[in-house]
Scaffold this motif. Structure first.
Motif, PDB file in Angstrom:
ATOM      1  N   ALA A  75       0.832  -1.212   0.000  1.00 33.54           N
ATOM      2  CA  ALA A  75       0.000   0.000   0.000  1.00 33.54           C
ATOM      3  C   ALA A  75       0.859   1.252   0.000  1.00 33.54           C
ATOM      4  N   ARG A  76       1.974   1.227   0.705  1.00 34.04           N
ATOM      5  CA  ARG A  76       2.869   2.381   0.747  1.00 34.04           C
ATOM      6  C   ARG A  76       3.370   2.722  -0.659  1.00 34.04           C
ATOM      7  N   ILE A  77       3.610   1.710  -1.461  1.00 32.78           N
ATOM      8  CA  ILE A  77       4.136   1.913  -2.808  1.00 32.78           C
ATOM      9  C   ILE A  77       3.065   2.432  -3.763  1.00 32.78           C
ATOM     10  N   PHE A  78       1.833   1.955  -3.603  1.00 37.29           N
ATOM     11  CA  PHE A  78       0.781   2.276  -4.574  1.00 37.29           C
ATOM     12  C   PHE A  78      -0.128   3.429  -4.159  1.00 37.29           C
ATOM     13  N   ARG A  79       0.046   3.997  -2.969  1.00 34.21           N
ATOM     14  CA  ARG A  79      -0.814   5.111  -2.581  1.00 34.21           C
ATOM     15  C   ARG A  79      -0.609   6.273  -3.553  1.00 34.21           C
ATOM     16  N   GLY A  80      -1.723   6.748  -4.069  1.00 36.64           N
ATOM     17  CA  GLY A  80      -1.681   7.830  -5.043  1.00 36.64           C
ATOM     18  C   GLY A  80      -1.393   7.387  -6.463  1.00 36.64           C
ATOM     19  N   GLY A  81      -1.086   6.107  -6.648  1.00 37.83           N
ATOM     20  CA  GLY A  81      -0.707   5.612  -7.965  1.00 37.83           C
ATOM     21  C   GLY A  81      -1.805   4.825  -8.636  1.00 37.83           C
ATOM     22  N   ASP A  82      -1.380   3.939  -9.545  1.00 40.12           N
ATOM     23  CA  ASP A  82      -2.284   3.061 -10.282  1.00 40.12           C
ATOM     24  C   ASP A  82      -1.988   1.632  -9.835  1.00 40.12           C
ATOM     25  N   LEU A  83      -2.965   0.960  -9.261  1.00 43.18           N
ATOM     26  CA  LEU A  83      -2.738  -0.369  -8.690  1.00 43.18           C
ATOM     27  C   LEU A  83      -2.403  -1.418  -9.745  1.00 43.18           C
ATOM     28  N   ARG A  84      -2.505  -1.038 -11.015  1.00 46.39           N
ATOM     29  CA  ARG A  84      -2.106  -1.955 -12.095  1.00 46.39           C
ATOM     30  C   ARG A  84      -0.601  -1.877 -12.377  1.00 46.39           C
ATOM     31  N   GLY A  85       0.085  -0.950 -11.728  1.00 41.56           N
ATOM     32  CA  GLY A  85       1.531  -0.853 -11.876  1.00 41.56           C
ATOM     33  C   GLY A  85       1.975   0.360 -12.660  1.00 41.56           C
ATOM     34  N   ARG A  86       3.255   0.678 -12.541  1.00 46.89           N
ATOM     35  CA  ARG A  86       3.966   1.745 -13.252  1.00 46.89           C
ATOM     36  C   ARG A  86       3.748   3.139 -12.660  1.00 46.89           C
ATOM     37  N   VAL A  87       2.591   3.410 -12.090  1.00 47.89           N
ATOM     38  CA  VAL A  87       2.346   4.699 -11.451  1.00 47.89           C
ATOM     39  C   VAL A  87       2.404   4.474  -9.945  1.00 47.89           C
ATOM     40  N   CYS A  88       3.479   4.977  -9.305  1.00 43.80           N
ATOM     41  CA  CYS A  88       3.746   4.646  -7.903  1.00 43.80           C
ATOM     42  C   CYS A  88       4.200   5.882  -7.133  1.00 43.80           C
TER      43      CYS A  88
END
Length: 444
Positions: A320-333
């Motif tokens: 969750a720390r890595i994907f907060r604010g990003g795209d849970l499908r990857g690349r936006v972190c």
């Protein structure tokens, strides 16, 4: 702006009139910065953890659906642009303020682009990314993280890394933490409070250290939180707020994050508070962040943390720390989790170099407020002029630079000894060989 003058705090604008308008900008910038709340703008509801883990345990994991939305900072960005256009970068303080304003603008833009690639572009500008290679170096943070994992595997196989007993309830832990920090903060009250909505286990401000109310803590957590959260994060923020002239030193601009997290992590290591589990956790976050940037989705990253030995709860929170604010499908972190290790390496390199150049005085400047390593060079002359006051709170380890130098010198020398070329039996065999060699010499 209210100026604080006294016989021990002379007005620095008398010697440098160019400072007067810059101090006005500093006060304005500190207020603008308070509008930009990065972590609260990216927080995930606690109940998402319960839902995800329930679906995981049922064998049908469902991708989390965080409700975070872009934050409109149009007015703040416009105000920051106005400051950036009019700052005199030819003056060292003007240049420092420009860098500070720029970082606030990047953070505001990042929050305005939650969920799209621009979010990660901005995050990388502020916190770096694992694949960055500095011009004077040959390795990236990702490679350093992988090396740390390999070294700890070599020291103690990953399957044998001891599990920590988390058996201290938050209310009891808060009492222990309060007892440790009260004697340190002699002129300020730093409260320890329980927070039912806190996503992480702990978070520190200048006046309050928050603990997640339902979390369980270990004795190791106590030492780490004292050194990391209290003696660095709370202390540097308080020191900055006690500064008589530069308000931004007490604001915590985004550009200071790498240095502050690196310094806090260095503090854990230099005091012996860091344990092998936490070191591996920091390194794992860097490796998993790189995988997410390359396209791994939330569930794949969660599984990878599990495979590395973390619990289900810790694996969810790390992902969750890595994907907060990003795209849970990857690349936006959100790349901040790479800042701890990268910052640690940078702070260590800076301290080594400063001590090598007989500049141990810069260690204390590290604690004058929320600073970036580059500020220690830019702002160093202003310690003498009185623009920057000495820090009120300095952790014990930093009060004697020669001790830090001894530790770093030894650790550097010890790195030359390989552990993969012998086992414990070799210590006994070496003595037998010595004795046999002595007997041969006597015979001759």
């Amino acid at each position: 702006m209210e100026k604080v003058t006294s016989p021990s705090c002379p007005d620095p604008t008398q010697a440098d009139p160019a400072l007067a308008p810059l101090l006005e900008v500093d006060a304005r910038l500190a207020k603008l910065g308070n509008r930009i709340r990065v972590l609260s703008g990216l927080a995930w509801p606690i109940e998402m953890e319960t839902r995800f883990l329930a679906s995981w345990r049922a064998g049908a994991p469902e991708m989390p659906a965080p409700p975070t939305q872009p934050v409109d900072h149009t007015d703040t960005i416009a105000a920051l642009d106005d400051i950036l256009q009019h700052l005199d970068r030819g003056h060292p303080v003007g240049d420092w303020l420009y860098r500070t304003a720029w970082s606030y603008r990047v953070a505001a833009s990042m929050l305005a682009n939650i969920g799209n690639p621009r979010f990660t572009t901005c995050s990388t500008l502020l916190y770096g990314q694992p694949s960055t290679r500095y011009r004077s170096q040959t390795t990236t943070t990702a490679q350093s993280a992988a090396q740390m994992l390999a070294i700890t595997d070599q020291l103690i196989g990953s399957q044998y890394v001891p599990r920590i007993q988390y058996d201290i309830p938050a209310p009891d832990f808060s009492v222990l933490l309060r007892q440790r920090i009260e004697p340190f903060f002699t002129d300020d009250e730093v409260k320890v409070v329980l927070d039912t909505e806190l996503a992480s286990k702990a978070a520190a401000g200048s006046k309050v250290i928050r603990l997640r109310a339902d979390a369980l803590f270990s004795q190791l957590d106590l030492d780490q939180l004292v050194e990391h959260e209290a003696f660095i994060h709370s202390a540097t923020l308080l020191n900055g707020k006690h500064q008589p002239w530069l308000r931004c030193l007490g604001a915590g601009a985004p550009r200071t994050t790498r240095t502050q997290e690196g310094l806090a992590t260095f503090s854990e290591i230099i005091t012996g508070a860091m344990d092998i589990n936490r070191l591996r956790r920091l390194a794992l976050r860097v490796v998993r962040l790189q995988e997410a940037l390359e396209g791994a989705d939330f569930i794949e990253v969660f599984r990878a943390f599990l495979a590395a030995g973390q619990s289900e709860v810790d694996s969810y929170r790390s992902a969750a720390r890595i994907f907060r604010g990003g795209d849970l499908r990857g690349r936006v972190c959100f790349t901040k989790d790479g800042a701890y290790l990268e910052g640690l390496l940078l702070v260590t390199a800076f301290i080594k170099r400063a001590l090598h150049e007989n500049r141990g005085d810069t260690l204390r400047l590290l604690f004058c407020g929320r600073v970036d390593l580059g500020d220690l060079v830019t702002l160093a002359p202003y310690r003498e002029s009185g623009l920057i006051a000495a820090p009120r709170y300095v952790p014990p380890w930093a009060q004697h630079p020669e001790r830090v130098l001894a530790t770093l010198a030894f650790s550097t020398a010890a790195q030359a000894m390989r552990l993969d070329t012998f086992d414990l039996q070799r210590f006994s065999a070496a003595e037998d060989e010595l004795m046999a060699g002595a007997a041969l010499a006597d015979a001759q």
